[in-house]
Scaffold this active site. Structure first.
Site, mmCIF file in Angstrom:
data_model
loop_
_atom_site.group_PDB
_atom_site.id
_atom_site.type_symbol
_atom_site.label_atom_id
_atom_site.label_comp_id
_atom_site.label_asym_id
_atom_site.label_seq_id
_atom_site.Cartn_x
_atom_site.Cartn_y
_atom_site.Cartn_z
ATOM 1 N N TYR A 97 0.841 -1.205 0.000
ATOM 2 C CA TYR A 97 0.000 0.000 0.000
ATOM 3 C C TYR A 97 0.872 1.250 0.000
ATOM 4 O O TYR A 97 1.960 1.271 0.578
ATOM 5 C CB TYR A 97 -0.869 0.048 1.261
ATOM 6 C CG TYR A 97 -2.120 -0.796 1.205
ATOM 7 C CD1 TYR A 97 -3.205 -0.405 0.446
ATOM 8 C CD2 TYR A 97 -2.200 -1.980 1.932
ATOM 9 C CE1 TYR A 97 -4.356 -1.171 0.406
ATOM 10 C CE2 TYR A 97 -3.349 -2.756 1.903
ATOM 11 C CZ TYR A 97 -4.428 -2.348 1.137
ATOM 12 O OH TYR A 97 -5.553 -3.107 1.089
ATOM 13 N N TYR A 103 -0.597 -9.799 0.866
ATOM 14 C CA TYR A 103 0.407 -9.146 1.728
ATOM 15 C C TYR A 103 0.332 -9.668 3.162
ATOM 16 O O TYR A 103 -0.714 -10.118 3.620
ATOM 17 C CB TYR A 103 0.243 -7.622 1.704
ATOM 18 C CG TYR A 103 -1.091 -7.080 2.172
ATOM 19 C CD1 TYR A 103 -1.394 -6.973 3.529
ATOM 20 C CD2 TYR A 103 -2.037 -6.624 1.260
ATOM 21 C CE1 TYR A 103 -2.603 -6.449 3.961
ATOM 22 C CE2 TYR A 103 -3.242 -6.107 1.670
ATOM 23 C CZ TYR A 103 -3.518 -6.018 3.036
ATOM 24 O OH TYR A 103 -4.725 -5.502 3.446
ATOM 25 N N ARG A 154 -2.956 -11.636 3.972
ATOM 26 C CA ARG A 154 -4.267 -11.364 3.376
ATOM 27 C C ARG A 154 -4.298 -11.871 1.943
ATOM 28 O O ARG A 154 -3.340 -11.692 1.204
ATOM 29 C CB ARG A 154 -4.559 -9.853 3.336
ATOM 30 C CG ARG A 154 -4.643 -9.103 4.644
ATOM 31 C CD ARG A 154 -5.772 -9.538 5.577
ATOM 32 N NE ARG A 154 -6.996 -10.019 4.969
ATOM 33 C CZ ARG A 154 -7.979 -9.258 4.451
ATOM 34 N NH1 ARG A 154 -7.881 -7.954 4.478
ATOM 35 N NH2 ARG A 154 -9.067 -9.793 3.924
ATOM 36 N N HIS A 191 -7.186 -8.651 -2.516
ATOM 37 C CA HIS A 191 -8.529 -8.100 -2.281
ATOM 38 C C HIS A 191 -8.563 -6.629 -2.664
ATOM 39 O O HIS A 191 -7.530 -5.957 -2.719
ATOM 40 C CB HIS A 191 -8.936 -8.259 -0.814
ATOM 41 C CG HIS A 191 -8.021 -7.554 0.137
ATOM 42 N ND1 HIS A 191 -6.844 -8.100 0.584
ATOM 43 C CD2 HIS A 191 -8.088 -6.322 0.710
ATOM 44 C CE1 HIS A 191 -6.236 -7.251 1.390
ATOM 45 N NE2 HIS A 191 -6.966 -6.151 1.476
ATOM 46 N N HIS A 222 -10.735 -3.142 -1.463
ATOM 47 C CA HIS A 222 -11.690 -2.553 -0.512
ATOM 48 C C HIS A 222 -12.689 -1.694 -1.280
ATOM 49 O O HIS A 222 -12.313 -0.960 -2.204
ATOM 50 C CB HIS A 222 -10.962 -1.679 0.514
ATOM 51 C CG HIS A 222 -9.972 -2.437 1.350
ATOM 52 N ND1 HIS A 222 -10.295 -3.006 2.562
ATOM 53 C CD2 HIS A 222 -8.661 -2.730 1.155
ATOM 54 C CE1 HIS A 222 -9.231 -3.607 3.069
ATOM 55 N NE2 HIS A 222 -8.217 -3.450 2.236
HETATM 56 FE FE LIG Z 1 -6.301 -4.369 2.444
#
Ligand SMILES: [Fe+2]
Length: 253
Positions: free
Chosen positions: A119, A158, A168, A171, A173
């Site tokens: 991110y 990640y 995770r 995905h 959001h």
């Molecule tokens: Fe996320």
């Protein structure tokens, strides 16, 4: 001595009432395998706070404020026009109400990690590199038939500080606005066929496998763009007995 009470019969959905959300569809507020819930789960009975007038009527956003690249995450942060690195995707779907009627004019916002799973955030702790051409967020508004679409790259899995080695699954959001800020709903979309979904403490906190399945976008080979992008379909049901699971409304809507 208590007074006799008259039972209140809820309006049937066909008469303008709302379907009750199925509470067993949603994860419990406290799911020990998902570590941060142990701190944020309520310890006291919930109170119901009526929405204020300004919450229901205040300005939300301007539909005309969207820019041409807002629904193109491949290019909307690219400094040199080259585009983000990663497997190119079209994500599309329909926003529906509890009676499967399309919801038009709804603002969707989406954010995600880059192709390496990183991110663009100052508190990000993963060692994977940033992509200078990828910002990781965008938005779109549903059309007259409730349809939306955007272009992006497939996010990477990640690691996150939950258990000693939790990852995770890939995905995206989603935030869905209604006609007021108080109507914002938030959820996550996963990708069909990803085995990591079934090892994810957040997905595993959802008690009903069918509720998880509803969060998984389906690969749609019929809507791919040849030599450019795969397509995934993700429909969103705003409320009702089989509502899409929203992280911020476990109590129902
Ligand atoms: Fe996320």
């Amino acid at each position: 001595m208590s007074m006799p009470t008259t039972p209140v019969t809820p309006l049937a959905a066909d008469d303008g009432g709302l379907y009750q959300r199925d509470r067993t569809w949603h994860p419990p507020a406290l799911a020990p395998g998902y570590k941060s819930t142990t701190l944020r789960a309520p310890r006291n009975a919930l109170l119901s706070l009526p929405a204020t007038k300004s919450e229901l009527t205040g300005p939300v956003f301007g539909h005309d404020a969207l820019q041409p690249l807002d629904n193109d995450l491949i290019h909307n942060f690219s400094a040199d026009g080259g585009g983000a690195i990663g497997q190119r995707l079209i994500v599309y779907g329909q926003v529906l109400d509890e009676n499967a009627r399309p919801v038009r004019g709804t603002l969707l916002e989406f954010w995600q990690a880059n192709a390496a799973g990183r991110y663009r955030h100052k508190r990000e702790g993963y060692t994977a590199p940033l992509d200078p051409n990828f910002g990781g967020c965008g938005r779109a508004i549903t059309d007259e038939n409730g349809h939306y679409h955007f272009r992006t790259i497939k996010p990477g899995a990640y690691p996150w500080p939950n258990g000693p080695n939790d990852w995770r699954p890939a995905h995206i959001h989603f935030s869905i606005f209604g006609h007021a800020f108080a109507q914002r709903l938030i959820t996550q979309m996963y990708f069909e066929g990803d085995p990591m979904i079934w090892q994810d403490p957040i997905a595993l906190a959802i008690p009903d496998r069918a509720a998880v399945e509803q969060l998984i976008a389906r690969l749609d080979r019929h809507n791919t763009t040849p030599m450019d992008a795969l397509a995934y379909r993700f429909d969103i049901v705003l409320r009702g007995r089989r509502s899409t699971l929203f992280e911020n409304r476990p109590e129902g809507n």
